[in-house]
Motif scaffolding. Sequence first.
Motif, PDB file in Angstrom:
ATOM      1  N   VAL A  21      -1.935   0.822  14.546  1.00  0.00           N
ATOM      2  CA  VAL A  21      -2.145  -0.164  13.483  1.00  0.00           C
ATOM      3  C   VAL A  21      -1.990  -1.600  13.765  1.00  0.00           C
ATOM      4  O   VAL A  21      -2.966  -2.419  13.316  1.00  0.00           O
ATOM      5  N   ILE A  22      -1.263  -1.916  14.676  1.00  0.00           N
ATOM      6  CA  ILE A  22      -1.086  -3.151  15.417  1.00  0.00           C
ATOM      7  C   ILE A  22      -2.626  -3.577  16.101  1.00  0.00           C
ATOM      8  O   ILE A  22      -2.981  -4.685  15.920  1.00  0.00           O
ATOM      9  N   ARG A  23      -3.125  -2.622  16.856  1.00  0.00           N
ATOM     10  CA  ARG A  23      -4.283  -2.863  17.404  1.00  0.00           C
ATOM     11  C   ARG A  23      -5.395  -3.007  16.184  1.00  0.00           C
ATOM     12  O   ARG A  23      -6.461  -3.771  16.618  1.00  0.00           O
ATOM     13  N   ALA A  24      -5.328  -2.421  15.341  1.00  0.00           N
ATOM     14  CA  ALA A  24      -6.599  -2.496  14.105  1.00  0.00           C
ATOM     15  C   ALA A  24      -6.314  -3.957  13.377  1.00  0.00           C
ATOM     16  O   ALA A  24      -7.155  -4.343  12.816  1.00  0.00           O
ATOM     17  N   VAL A  25      -5.173  -4.473  13.229  1.00  0.00           N
ATOM     18  CA  VAL A  25      -4.956  -5.714  12.466  1.00  0.00           C
ATOM     19  C   VAL A  25      -5.508  -6.798  13.096  1.00  0.00           C
ATOM     20  O   VAL A  25      -5.216  -7.091  14.246  1.00  0.00           O
ATOM     21  N   ASP A  26      -6.230  -7.542  12.527  1.00  0.00           N
ATOM     22  CA  ASP A  26      -7.046  -8.675  13.137  1.00  0.00           C
ATOM     23  C   ASP A  26      -6.073  -9.983  12.704  1.00  0.00           C
ATOM     24  O   ASP A  26      -5.760 -10.911  13.605  1.00  0.00           O
ATOM     25  N   PHE A  27      -5.490  -9.915  11.374  1.00  0.00           N
ATOM     26  CA  PHE A  27      -4.375 -11.486  11.034  1.00  0.00           C
ATOM     27  C   PHE A  27      -3.725 -11.022   9.918  1.00  0.00           C
ATOM     28  O   PHE A  27      -3.971  -9.801   9.123  1.00  0.00           O
ATOM     29  N   VAL A  28      -2.630 -11.640   9.876  1.00  0.00           N
ATOM     30  CA  VAL A  28      -1.809 -11.521   8.571  1.00  0.00           C
ATOM     31  C   VAL A  28      -1.890 -12.858   7.925  1.00  0.00           C
ATOM     32  O   VAL A  28      -2.343 -14.239   8.235  1.00  0.00           O
ATOM     33  N   LEU A  29      -1.717 -12.865   6.497  1.00  0.00           N
ATOM     34  CA  LEU A  29      -1.637 -13.925   5.366  1.00  0.00           C
ATOM     35  C   LEU A  29      -0.626 -13.635   4.457  1.00  0.00           C
ATOM     36  O   LEU A  29      -0.254 -12.555   4.053  1.00  0.00           O
ATOM     37  N   PRO A  30       0.010 -14.850   3.986  1.00  0.00           N
ATOM     38  CA  PRO A  30       0.926 -14.602   2.676  1.00  0.00           C
ATOM     39  C   PRO A  30       0.246 -14.337   1.479  1.00  0.00           C
ATOM     40  O   PRO A  30      -1.023 -14.537   1.516  1.00  0.00           O
ATOM     41  N   ALA A  31       0.736 -13.610   0.742  1.00  0.00           N
ATOM     42  CA  ALA A  31       0.081 -13.037  -0.545  1.00  0.00           C
ATOM     43  C   ALA A  31       1.194 -13.072  -1.542  1.00  0.00           C
ATOM     44  O   ALA A  31       2.215 -13.075  -1.420  1.00  0.00           O
ATOM     45  N   ILE A  32       0.425 -13.369  -2.719  1.00  0.00           N
ATOM     46  CA  ILE A  32       1.295 -13.213  -4.009  1.00  0.00           C
ATOM     47  C   ILE A  32       0.639 -11.830  -4.855  1.00  0.00           C
ATOM     48  O   ILE A  32      -0.650 -12.021  -5.119  1.00  0.00           O
ATOM     49  N   GLU A  33       1.187 -11.047  -4.991  1.00  0.00           N
ATOM     50  CA  GLU A  33       0.377  -9.851  -5.899  1.00  0.00           C
ATOM     51  C   GLU A  33       0.890  -9.945  -7.526  1.00  0.00           C
ATOM     52  O   GLU A  33       2.025 -10.280  -7.570  1.00  0.00           O
ATOM     53  N   ILE A  34      -0.077  -9.964  -8.173  1.00  0.00           N
ATOM     54  CA  ILE A  34       0.177  -9.780  -9.767  1.00  0.00           C
ATOM     55  C   ILE A  34       0.198  -8.498 -10.187  1.00  0.00           C
ATOM     56  O   ILE A  34      -0.934  -7.928 -10.143  1.00  0.00           O
ATOM     57  N   VAL A  35       1.121  -7.843 -10.440  1.00  0.00           N
ATOM     58  CA  VAL A  35       1.363  -6.547 -10.680  1.00  0.00           C
ATOM     59  C   VAL A  35       1.205  -6.442 -12.313  1.00  0.00           C
ATOM     60  O   VAL A  35       1.551  -7.383 -12.858  1.00  0.00           O
ATOM     61  N   ASP A  36       0.565  -5.514 -12.804  1.00  0.00           N
ATOM     62  CA  ASP A  36       0.560  -5.186 -14.170  1.00  0.00           C
ATOM     63  C   ASP A  36       0.703  -3.898 -14.413  1.00  0.00           C
ATOM     64  O   ASP A  36       0.325  -2.880 -13.632  1.00  0.00           O
ATOM     65  N   SER A  37       0.910  -3.677 -15.701  1.00  0.00           N
ATOM     66  CA  SER A  37       0.801  -2.228 -16.291  1.00  0.00           C
ATOM     67  C   SER A  37       0.005  -1.931 -17.686  1.00  0.00           C
ATOM     68  O   SER A  37       0.327  -2.732 -18.544  1.00  0.00           O
ATOM     69  N   ARG A  38      -0.859  -1.137 -17.505  1.00  0.00           N
ATOM     70  CA  ARG A  38      -1.381  -0.907 -18.748  1.00  0.00           C
ATOM     71  C   ARG A  38      -0.703   0.204 -19.803  1.00  0.00           C
ATOM     72  O   ARG A  38      -0.953   0.300 -20.815  1.00  0.00           O
ATOM     73  N   ILE A  39       0.586   0.317 -19.422  1.00  0.00           N
ATOM     74  CA  ILE A  39       1.374   1.372 -20.119  1.00  0.00           C
ATOM     75  C   ILE A  39       2.500   0.310 -20.864  1.00  0.00           C
ATOM     76  O   ILE A  39       3.202  -0.436 -20.315  1.00  0.00           O
ATOM     77  N   ALA A  40       2.686   0.599 -21.982  1.00  0.00           N
ATOM     78  CA  ALA A  40       3.518  -0.570 -23.074  1.00  0.00           C
ATOM     79  C   ALA A  40       4.943  -0.444 -22.336  1.00  0.00           C
ATOM     80  O   ALA A  40       5.644   0.539 -22.241  1.00  0.00           O
TER      81      ALA A  40
END
Length: 265
Positions: free
Chosen positions: A131-150
């Motif tokens: 996996v380390i060999r396959a990774v080109d670079f790292v970025l910080p991220a914010i994920e917006i999680v959401d649920s279609r379920i009430a």
Amino acid sequence: MDEWSEAVDAITEAADRLREAERSGKPCAPVRELLTRKDAGTGYAVQEINTRRALSDGRRLVGRKIGLTSQVVQRQLGVDQPDFGMLFADMAYADGLPIPTERFLQPKAEAELALVLGQDLSGGPFTVADVIRAVDFVLPAIEIVDSRIAGWDITLVDTIADNASSGAFVLGNTPVGLRGLDLRLAGMTMTSRGKEVSTGAGAACLGHPLNAAVWLADALGGTGYPLRAGDIVLTGALGPMVPVAAGDVFEAHIDGVGSVRAVFQ
């Protein structure tokens, strides 16, 4: 109707329910009530139907998100491994530019480390060195999680069926190589309007974000959707998720990796 046909019909009905909730913007009842088997395999069968529909609609697959990387959340749902969902190009928003809140049903924000691959990861099993060999670079991220379920009334099968409760994501703009980085110790702070709203570190993600990436590569390596060069991998939340409302501005800083802003309108 035999038991197999009934199960297939229920899986299709669950996929239809989630797709309609997304189309209409109205959260639906949990899909587990439709399903005889309420395991991960059934959840992924539902997810697969809507993945194929999305691809046939012209949406472009650009990566995966990993969920349930927190041991606390795993215990809550009674599971012992993460899950994954699909990331499409139309889920990506630019760092610091407006995100339309009306796109979502019940959004929450969480800070993560994103890996961008420079090599394919097909086949397997894989080691962390692969996996380390396959990774080109790292970025910080914010994920917006959401649920279609009430009401976020979800079990394992519900969240997997619902594309691992994916919504959207924002990536930082300055790539950083893995060399010299200890992602396990990378501290994260997310603020909103100058107030700290979430903290954590890479160790919160299965002990190390690369552990999550190895799990994902193994899970996908022998399927029709292995990880490919250029794919984005959101490795999992580094701290608690925070509810989102119009007007919110979140900034996540990850030590050694950088910062990213999600601006909601």
